[in-house]
Design a protein around this motif. Structure first.
Motif, PDB file in Angstrom:
ATOM      1  N   ALA A  15      -1.201  48.071  19.038  1.00 31.33           N
ATOM      2  CA  ALA A  15      -1.327  48.424  17.629  1.00 31.33           C
ATOM      3  C   ALA A  15       0.010  48.946  17.116  1.00 31.33           C
ATOM      4  CB  ALA A  15      -2.403  49.499  17.447  1.00 31.33           C
ATOM      5  N   GLN A  16       0.375  48.516  15.934  1.00 34.99           N
ATOM      6  CA  GLN A  16       1.596  49.021  15.302  1.00 34.99           C
ATOM      7  C   GLN A  16       1.223  50.345  14.632  1.00 34.99           C
ATOM      8  OE1 GLN A  16       3.444  46.110  12.840  1.00 34.99           O
ATOM      9  NE2 GLN A  16       5.160  47.426  12.330  1.00 34.99           N
ATOM     10  N   SER A  17       1.429  51.448  15.360  1.00 38.97           N
ATOM     11  CA  SER A  17       0.868  52.729  14.939  1.00 38.97           C
ATOM     12  C   SER A  17       1.894  53.758  14.476  1.00 38.97           C
ATOM     13  CB  SER A  17       0.071  53.332  16.105  1.00 38.97           C
ATOM     14  OG  SER A  17       0.927  53.563  17.207  1.00 38.97           O
ATOM     15  N   HIS A  18       3.172  53.551  14.749  1.00 35.43           N
ATOM     16  CA  HIS A  18       4.172  54.569  14.445  1.00 35.43           C
ATOM     17  C   HIS A  18       5.395  53.947  13.778  1.00 35.43           C
ATOM     18  CE1 HIS A  18       1.790  56.643  17.442  1.00 35.43           C
ATOM     19  NE2 HIS A  18       2.426  57.761  17.195  1.00 35.43           N
TER      20      HIS A  18
ATOM     21  N   HIS B  23       6.758  41.019  17.295  1.00 37.23           N
ATOM     22  CA  HIS B  23       5.683  41.868  16.769  1.00 37.23           C
ATOM     23  C   HIS B  23       4.347  41.119  16.817  1.00 37.23           C
ATOM     24  CE1 HIS B  23       9.117  43.799  14.244  1.00 37.23           C
ATOM     25  NE2 HIS B  23       9.204  44.064  15.525  1.00 37.23           N
TER      26      HIS B  23
ATOM     27  N   ARG C  85       1.053  42.268  19.083  1.00 38.43           N
ATOM     28  CA  ARG C  85      -0.269  42.428  18.459  1.00 38.43           C
ATOM     29  C   ARG C  85      -1.297  41.518  19.150  1.00 38.43           C
ATOM     30  NH1 ARG C  85       2.847  43.354  13.697  1.00 38.43           N
ATOM     31  NH2 ARG C  85       2.861  41.150  13.156  1.00 38.43           N
TER      32      ARG C  85
ATOM     33  N   PHE D 143       3.433  52.259  25.631  1.00 36.47           N
ATOM     34  CA  PHE D 143       4.012  52.081  24.306  1.00 36.47           C
ATOM     35  C   PHE D 143       5.349  51.385  24.413  1.00 36.47           C
ATOM     36  CE2 PHE D 143       5.967  56.012  25.629  1.00 36.47           C
ATOM     37  CZ  PHE D 143       7.199  56.061  24.998  1.00 36.47           C
TER      38      PHE D 143
END
Length: 148
Positions: A138-141, A129, A133, A118
């Motif tokens: 994945a932009q998860s948080h 960003h 990707r 991460f």
């Protein structure tokens, strides 16, 4: 030919120059204070859960990142790898070196039995960003910080 290796003390000045060479780094780094960075390097280098990497081409440092390996209880005791300080020297950006560094970081995390990799990225770094990707992150948080 790019060679990725553990950073050494003589690399610190070049690493700091890369950290300072963007719109955020200009305000938060102090390349003239090499003694402070030398102390920080010594602490990172002495910690077995840290790997400060440099990408070298023809004897020149052209990229860097830091991997931090974090043991934990969640996810069934999974070990994680956190990526920080990803930088590519300005004259080498756009040629695939950043992707090569990140691929190396993911492979190193796998080699060390990490369950996930991460990273965080400043909200203003739209290009970064898109880059992460494209690499499958994945932009998860949402991230939070408290400056001390």
């Amino acid at each position: 030919m790019i060679h990725i290796r553990r950073a050494t003390a003589p690399d610190v000045e070049q690493i700091v120059a890369m950290l300072a060479d963007d719109h955020l780094g200009r305000d938060r780094e102090s390349p003239g204070d090499q003694a402070r960075y030398a102390r920080a390097f010594d602490a990172v280098d002495a910690d077995p859960n840290q790997f400060l990497a440099v990408a070298e081409d023809g004897g020149e440092v052209v990229g860097t990142l830091q991997l931090t390996f974090i043991p934990g209880l969640s996810r069934r005791g999974a070990r994680r790898a956190m990526v920080e300080g990803v930088r590519v020297r300005a004259d080498r950006r756009g040629g695939g070196l950043g992707a090569q560094l990140m691929k190396w970081a993911v492979e190193e995390a796998r080699r060390r039995d990490c369950a996930l990799v991460f990273l965080t990225s400043d909200a203003s770094r739209d290009g970064a960003h898109r880059f992460y990707r494209r690499l499958g992150f994945a932009q998860s948080h949402l991230g939070f910080k408290l400056l001390l």
